[in-house]
Design a protein around this motif. Sequence first.
Motif, mmCIF file in Angstrom:
data_model
loop_
_atom_site.group_PDB
_atom_site.id
_atom_site.type_symbol
_atom_site.label_atom_id
_atom_site.label_comp_id
_atom_site.label_asym_id
_atom_site.label_seq_id
_atom_site.Cartn_x
_atom_site.Cartn_y
_atom_site.Cartn_z
ATOM 1 N N LYS A 168 0.733 4.026 -2.853
ATOM 2 C CA LYS A 168 0.355 5.401 -2.507
ATOM 3 C C LYS A 168 1.375 6.382 -3.051
ATOM 4 O O LYS A 168 1.017 7.451 -3.560
ATOM 5 C CB LYS A 168 0.191 5.555 -0.998
ATOM 6 C CG LYS A 168 -0.307 6.925 -0.598
ATOM 7 C CD LYS A 168 -0.805 6.999 0.832
ATOM 8 C CE LYS A 168 0.240 6.716 1.842
ATOM 9 N NZ LYS A 168 -0.200 7.017 3.231
ATOM 10 N N ALA A 196 0.626 6.681 -6.618
ATOM 11 C CA ALA A 196 -0.634 7.414 -6.787
ATOM 12 C C ALA A 196 -0.410 8.920 -6.672
ATOM 13 O O ALA A 196 -0.965 9.702 -7.464
ATOM 14 C CB ALA A 196 -1.660 6.954 -5.755
ATOM 15 N N GLU A 221 -5.309 0.806 -7.788
ATOM 16 C CA GLU A 221 -6.075 0.240 -6.674
ATOM 17 C C GLU A 221 -6.324 -1.245 -6.896
ATOM 18 O O GLU A 221 -6.212 -2.054 -5.951
ATOM 19 C CB GLU A 221 -7.400 0.970 -6.514
ATOM 20 C CG GLU A 221 -7.278 2.395 -6.032
ATOM 21 C CD GLU A 221 -8.624 3.125 -6.018
ATOM 22 O OE1 GLU A 221 -9.679 2.462 -6.027
ATOM 23 O OE2 GLU A 221 -8.610 4.360 -6.004
ATOM 24 N N THR A 222 -6.642 -1.610 -8.121
ATOM 25 C CA THR A 222 -6.875 -3.009 -8.452
ATOM 26 C C THR A 222 -5.607 -3.830 -8.249
ATOM 27 O O THR A 222 -5.650 -4.942 -7.710
ATOM 28 C CB THR A 222 -7.372 -3.134 -9.909
ATOM 29 O OG1 THR A 222 -8.581 -2.375 -10.055
ATOM 30 C CG2 THR A 222 -7.645 -4.568 -10.288
ATOM 31 N N THR A 224 -7.597 3.768 -10.831
ATOM 32 C CA THR A 224 -8.421 2.586 -10.587
ATOM 33 C C THR A 224 -7.601 1.320 -10.742
ATOM 34 O O THR A 224 -7.686 0.394 -9.922
ATOM 35 C CB THR A 224 -9.628 2.558 -11.541
ATOM 36 O OG1 THR A 224 -10.443 3.705 -11.286
ATOM 37 C CG2 THR A 224 -10.463 1.302 -11.354
ATOM 38 N N ARG A 241 0.828 -1.216 0.000
ATOM 39 C CA ARG A 241 0.000 0.000 0.000
ATOM 40 C C ARG A 241 0.855 1.255 0.000
ATOM 41 O O ARG A 241 0.541 2.231 -0.699
ATOM 42 C CB ARG A 241 -0.957 -0.003 1.189
ATOM 43 C CG ARG A 241 -2.203 -0.826 0.974
ATOM 44 C CD ARG A 241 -3.279 -0.511 2.006
ATOM 45 N NE ARG A 241 -2.797 -0.525 3.370
ATOM 46 C CZ ARG A 241 -2.827 -1.595 4.163
ATOM 47 N NH1 ARG A 241 -3.293 -2.732 3.733
ATOM 48 N NH2 ARG A 241 -2.372 -1.514 5.396
#
Length: 67
Positions: free
Chosen positions: A30, A33, A54-55, A51, A26
């Motif tokens: 992040k 992201a 996240e997937t 998206t 994560r």
Amino acid sequence: MNPQIENNFMYHAPKEGQTEKYEAIRDKAKELAHMIDELCPNSREKSVAMTNLETAVMWANASIARN
């Protein structure tokens, strides 16, 4: 009964060391992201990238939980 289906659709309580792996995945996602958010213009493509990120995190964590 298919054992793969049974495994894929059951609850997997975190085992020792798994939580740290989830957090590491994560954290890196992040970081990416934030980079995407800063460098890419607001667009459908940016939304799809987010998206899919996240997937990717979801499936990476599922691989840890299921195996």
